[in-house]
Design a protein around this motif. Structure first.
Motif, PDB file in Angstrom:
ATOM      1  N   THR A 296       6.520  -1.390  -5.886  1.00 47.73           N
ATOM      2  CA  THR A 296       5.898  -2.179  -6.969  1.00 47.73           C
ATOM      3  C   THR A 296       6.374  -1.691  -8.319  1.00 47.73           C
ATOM      4  N   GLY A 297       7.673  -1.464  -8.435  1.00 45.27           N
ATOM      5  CA  GLY A 297       8.231  -1.083  -9.723  1.00 45.27           C
ATOM      6  C   GLY A 297       7.938   0.327 -10.143  1.00 45.27           C
ATOM      7  N   GLY A 298       7.608   1.197  -9.201  1.00 47.88           N
ATOM      8  CA  GLY A 298       7.362   2.585  -9.539  1.00 47.88           C
ATOM      9  C   GLY A 298       5.968   2.865 -10.056  1.00 47.88           C
ATOM     10  N   THR A 299       5.097   1.856 -10.074  1.00 44.87           N
ATOM     11  CA  THR A 299       3.730   2.028 -10.554  1.00 44.87           C
ATOM     12  C   THR A 299       2.778   2.056  -9.380  1.00 44.87           C
ATOM     13  N   ALA A 300       2.002   3.121  -9.261  1.00 46.43           N
ATOM     14  CA  ALA A 300       1.062   3.237  -8.150  1.00 46.43           C
ATOM     15  C   ALA A 300      -0.023   2.180  -8.255  1.00 46.43           C
ATOM     16  N   LEU A 301      -0.453   1.653  -7.105  1.00 52.70           N
ATOM     17  CA  LEU A 301      -1.549   0.701  -7.082  1.00 52.70           C
ATOM     18  C   LEU A 301      -2.880   1.434  -7.151  1.00 52.70           C
ATOM     19  N   ALA A 302      -3.900   0.740  -7.620  1.00 46.41           N
ATOM     20  CA  ALA A 302      -5.241   1.299  -7.636  1.00 46.41           C
ATOM     21  C   ALA A 302      -5.742   1.450  -6.213  1.00 46.41           C
ATOM     22  N   ALA A 303      -6.464   2.538  -5.967  1.00 46.30           N
ATOM     23  CA  ALA A 303      -7.012   2.780  -4.633  1.00 46.30           C
ATOM     24  C   ALA A 303      -7.858   1.590  -4.196  1.00 46.30           C
ATOM     25  N   GLY A 304      -7.682   1.184  -2.949  1.00 47.20           N
ATOM     26  CA  GLY A 304      -8.451   0.079  -2.403  1.00 47.20           C
ATOM     27  C   GLY A 304      -7.807  -1.279  -2.603  1.00 47.20           C
ATOM     28  N   CYS A 312       6.738  -7.371  -4.094  1.00 46.53           N
ATOM     29  CA  CYS A 312       7.780  -6.361  -3.866  1.00 46.53           C
ATOM     30  C   CYS A 312       8.836  -6.436  -4.974  1.00 46.53           C
ATOM     31  N   THR A 313       9.359  -5.282  -5.348  1.00 43.15           N
ATOM     32  CA  THR A 313      10.376  -5.239  -6.390  1.00 43.15           C
ATOM     33  C   THR A 313      11.672  -5.885  -5.906  1.00 43.15           C
ATOM     34  N   PRO A 314      12.450  -6.466  -6.824  1.00 45.16           N
ATOM     35  CA  PRO A 314      13.705  -7.119  -6.429  1.00 45.16           C
ATOM     36  C   PRO A 314      14.687  -6.177  -5.746  1.00 45.16           C
ATOM     37  N   THR A 315      14.611  -4.876  -6.028  1.00 42.69           N
ATOM     38  CA  THR A 315      15.558  -3.927  -5.436  1.00 42.69           C
ATOM     39  C   THR A 315      15.107  -3.392  -4.084  1.00 42.69           C
ATOM     40  N   SER A 316      13.874  -3.677  -3.686  1.00 42.83           N
ATOM     41  CA  SER A 316      13.405  -3.217  -2.382  1.00 42.83           C
ATOM     42  C   SER A 316      14.062  -4.039  -1.281  1.00 42.83           C
ATOM     43  N   GLN A 317      13.945  -3.583  -0.037  1.00 37.84           N
ATOM     44  CA  GLN A 317      14.545  -4.311   1.078  1.00 37.84           C
ATOM     45  C   GLN A 317      13.896  -5.679   1.263  1.00 37.84           C
ATOM     46  N   THR A 773       3.559   7.749  -2.739  1.00 41.38           N
ATOM     47  CA  THR A 773       2.671   7.168  -3.736  1.00 41.38           C
ATOM     48  C   THR A 773       2.230   5.797  -3.271  1.00 41.38           C
ATOM     49  N   TYR A 774       0.937   5.521  -3.350  1.00 48.00           N
ATOM     50  CA  TYR A 774       0.367   4.296  -2.807  1.00 48.00           C
ATOM     51  C   TYR A 774       0.974   3.063  -3.486  1.00 48.00           C
TER      52      TYR A 774
END
Length: 796
Positions: A296-304, A312-317, A773-774
């Protein structure tokens, strides 16, 4: 929120049981049941010596009782004589299921079972089954009552040994069974497969199947029938070939299987059974990843926050290739499909002699062996390293990076298992006595070598263990070895049980089993620590059992079970993450104190078979002690294993089959499954809170049509942190998947048909491999997209 309707459904099923017992439709009687079995000897192989099930099977629950038309035609049913919750999958269902199904997918519709791992399409990748929250390795899998499993831990490869052409029926026992139920993990239950029956009549069939993703399956089977010149000996031989490009990119599969079985009468008192099956399959998939990356662009998601594949980021699979990413096509990257191949060869054989020694006295002897060879080639992260000279004792060899070459490794897992099971049975007026034992020996070779995948030459990526490097320079030959080890086990189990019948309708079976398990490991380079190892450990346990079955009426029974089970520590209990002398000392101390996980099971249930309705309902409480997990104490080596805490399992399960008109069966089941860690107070990982299934099955005058839908409730991909507050992360949302099949028999010789899997094209997430990282570097697996298969069969 989901559990309340499910509980209501189970309560409704229980009420239905009470009502239908007094309904107008006449219940099936024992006489009618016997007449039914006699009129259709192939409808069940329960009483055919040497066949899939037999009168002297190792557990009474192996015998499938079809006490009514509803139970007989139901795709999944339970025996009136069972002593624990049970689901028997019929041959009719197996014959009409997706032809590529593995044995886990055959039991997917049974209560409390959930399946993961089918992201490449049904049968085109290995799957894992969870039963009541117990993971693969926490329960036994047997074939003709012979346990089989991997030798590093008792897990299973669902596509490696037994395709559906080798399986007659499957019985899922949700419990440890009686004392005579054998296995490496007498713990969370048993998946009992039974081999194809050998027919009294000569015949055979040839079948071809085509599907999307360039799928082709070819099958052939020949039955010799009873041969009078050989004293009534019968033989069956069968084979299967399968190939497919798979649902995922660059992930083809190929497999072939040969199967042979002989049942040979020797005089009037002995039956010899010979069976052998051989399997070879290879496929292309990553050995490193457990799914496709999202990020998600290197930004962790909030828990839950609910993880999805929509951001998904454009560079992910997933961002680059979509939900169907498997492997790549660029030879300059480690995910290039030709760098990632797994090749497996397996075999399984046994010889069995069943003898009637005197009235009521019989002997059952089985000697068996099975083998598994896994050769895996994989790409890897990092760089290819070449040796460039000698260094110091602490860092004995210098390395340089080979620019442009792709790192990888070769991995071997090879084992051979030999075993013997002997059992004496004595039937007399008050009941049955079963006494016996099991001995098994296993030898295993495991290794992993770093490679330059571009050239095929060694890559020297490994660091030297401090203990190894003291005093002298180790050989440079070890610099590309991640691990090289040999392990063995010698185990035996002794059991005795008495099935007592104080009255004809009541069966009380106390029993006891003694388990003795010795595991040893040696080798120049141990896994993780990379230091030499030569050590062993022995675990023993006496396990009590007691069951009861009361047939209140000919078609209505109640049962209860008290049983203890155990799980022997895995081979990984011998590993430490480093080779320091301190860590090795701690590991030896932990190993000396490590105790097997144990379970205590309490279960009650009831089975009712009417002429048009069949119902079974049960409830269970299972307490697990000595849970094995990583040592988190101060100063402990990372991942060292110790006994911690408890896990409590409890729940209710039920299923019902209804035959409103001739040929049509309506089917439904559901479960609520609580599997909480006492340490964290939360549901354990990969344990759905609930499951449910429904279906309609029509079979009349050669026409077969079926539809089924399986629901898997919410679950978590990772364990909860003890004492944590706030929302829990890594939740997998509930999902469901359906299957439709249709076929038509023509002139009793030809059959044409079609199967649609994942009818509604649900692409839900089924598993998550968590990153550091979540939400940043997690890996997802999804339900495979909708698929089609058509088939044609000629019977002779």
């Amino acid at each position: 929120m989901i559990k309340h309707p499910l509980r209501g459904a189970l309560l409704a099923a229980s009420s239905l049981l009470a009502c239908t017992a007094h309904a107008a439709d006449a219940p099936a009687t024992a006489a009618a049941e016997a007449a039914s079995a006699a009129s259709d000897p192939q409808s069940t192989t329960a009483n055919q010596t040497g066949q899939a099930n037999d009168a002297q099977s190792l557990t009474s629950s192996d015998i499938i009782v079809t006490g009514s038309r509803a139970a007989q035609v139901a795709p999944i049913t339970a025996s009136l004589t069972t002593t624990q919750p049970q689901a028997a999958v019929s041959r009719e269902f197996i014959d009409n299921a997706n032809a590529a199904s593995d044995f886990n997918q055959l039991i997917a519709l049974t209560p409390s079972v959930s399946i993961s791992g089918s992201n490449n399409g049904t049968g085109f990748t290995e799957t894992k089954a969870t039963i009541r929250g117990f993971q693969d390795g926490d329960y036994n899998v047997t074939y003709d009552s012979i346990p089989f499993a991997d030798t590093n831990n008792p897990t299973h490869h669902s596509t490696a040994f037994f395709p559906v052409t080798t399986i007659e029926t499957v019985v899922v026992d949700r419990g440890p069974g009686n004392a005579s139920q054998l296995g490496q993990a007498t713990y969370g239950g048993n998946i009992n497969m039974y081999s194809r029956a050998v027919s009294d009549q000569m015949g055979g069939q040839v079948q071809g199947l085509l599907g999307n993703w360039n799928t082709f399956i070819g099958r052939a089977e020949f039955q010799s029938g009873a041969i009078d010149k050989l004293g009534g000996a019968k033989f069956v031989v069968a084979g299967q070939f399968l190939r497919s490009d798979g649902a995922l990119t660059n992930s083809p599969v190929n497999s072939k299987n040969l199967f042979a079985k002989a049942v040979i009468p020797i005089g009037t008192a002995n039956t010899l059974t010979l069976l052998s099956t051989w399997n070879r399959n290879f496929y292309y998939q990553s050995d490193l990843q457990k799914g496709a990356t999202c990020g998600t662009g290197g930004t962790a998601l909030a828990a839950g926050t609910q993880l999805t594949a929509t951001n998904c980021t454009p560079t992910s699979q997933i961002g680059q290739y979509g939900l169907n990413y498997g492997l790549g096509s660029d030879p300059t990257k480690q995910d290039y499909w030709k760098y990632n191949r797994t090749d497996k060869t397996t075999d399984f054989s046994y010889i069995r002699l069943q003898s009637k020694l005197a009235p009521g006295l019989s002997l059952d002897n089985r000697a068996y062996m099975y083998g598994y060879t896994n050769n895996t080639m994989s790409g890897n992260t990092g760089s290819v390293l070449a040796l460039s000279g000698a260094g110091t004792v602490a860092s004995p060899y210098k390395t340089t990076t080979v620019a442009g070459d792709i790192p990888g490794y070769y991995k071997l897992n090879k084992y051979r298992v030999l075993g013997y099971i002997g059992q004496i049975n004595y039937d007399f007026a008050l009941g049955k006595i079963r006494v016996g034992g099991w001995y098994e020996h296993a030898d295993t070779d495991r290794a992993r070598f770093d490679l330059d995948r571009t050239t095929g030459m060694p890559s020297y990526n490994e660091k030297f263990a401090p203990v190894t490097g003291v005093g002298t320079l180790p050989s440079a030959a070890y610099a590309n070895i991640n691990y090289l080890q040999y392990s063995k086990w010698n185990q035996y189990q002794l059991f005795a049980e008495f099935e007592f019948h104080p009255i004809e309708a009541l069966s009380i079976t106390p029993g006891v089993k003694y388990v003795h398990f010795n595991r040893s490991i040696s080798g120049p380079v141990n896994q993780k620590s990379r230091n030499p190892i030569d050590t062993a450990a022995t675990w023993t346990k006496t396990l009590p059992f007691a069951t009861i079955n009361w047939q209140a009426k000919d078609n209505w029974s109640f049962y209860g079970q008290y049983a203890q089970g155990m799980y022997v520590p895995d081979l990984s209990s011998f590993y430490t993450p480093s080779g320091t002398s301190t860590d090795q000392a701690v590991q030896q101390q932990n190993l000396a104190k490590l105790q097997p996980q144990t379970s205590t099971n309490y279960q009650v249930g009831t089975v009712w078979h009417g002429s048009h309705v069949s119902v079974d309902v049960d409830g269970y409480i299972i307490n697990v002690n000595n849970k094995i997990a990583a040592d988190t104490s101060t100063g402990a080596p990372s991942n060292a294993l110790v006994n911690i805490g408890q896990v409590r399992y409890k729940g209710v399960e039920g299923q019902v089959s209804f035959v409103p008109v001739t040929g049509l069966t309506l089917f439904a089941n559901g479960s609520y499954n609580y599997a909480h860690s006492v340490t964290s107070g939360a549901q354990i990982a990969s344990a759905p809170f609930s499951t449910a299934a429904l279906g309609a099955f029509y079979n009349h005058n050669g026409t077969r049509v079926s539809f089924s839908q399986k629901f898997t409730g919410p679950q978590y991909a990772t364990e909860a942190t003890a004492g944590a507050t706030g929302p829990r992360s890594y939740r997998i949302a509930p999902y469901s998947v359906g299957e439709f099949a249709i076929s038509q028999m023509i002139a009793n010789r030809f059959r044409i048909g079609a199967t649609v899997s994942n009818v509604f094209n649900n692409r839900a997430i089924t598993s998550i491999a968590n990153g550091k990282t979540y939400g940043v570097d997690d890996q997802f697996q999804f339900l495979a997209p909708r698929s089609f298969m058509v088939d044609a069969r000629i019977t002779f």
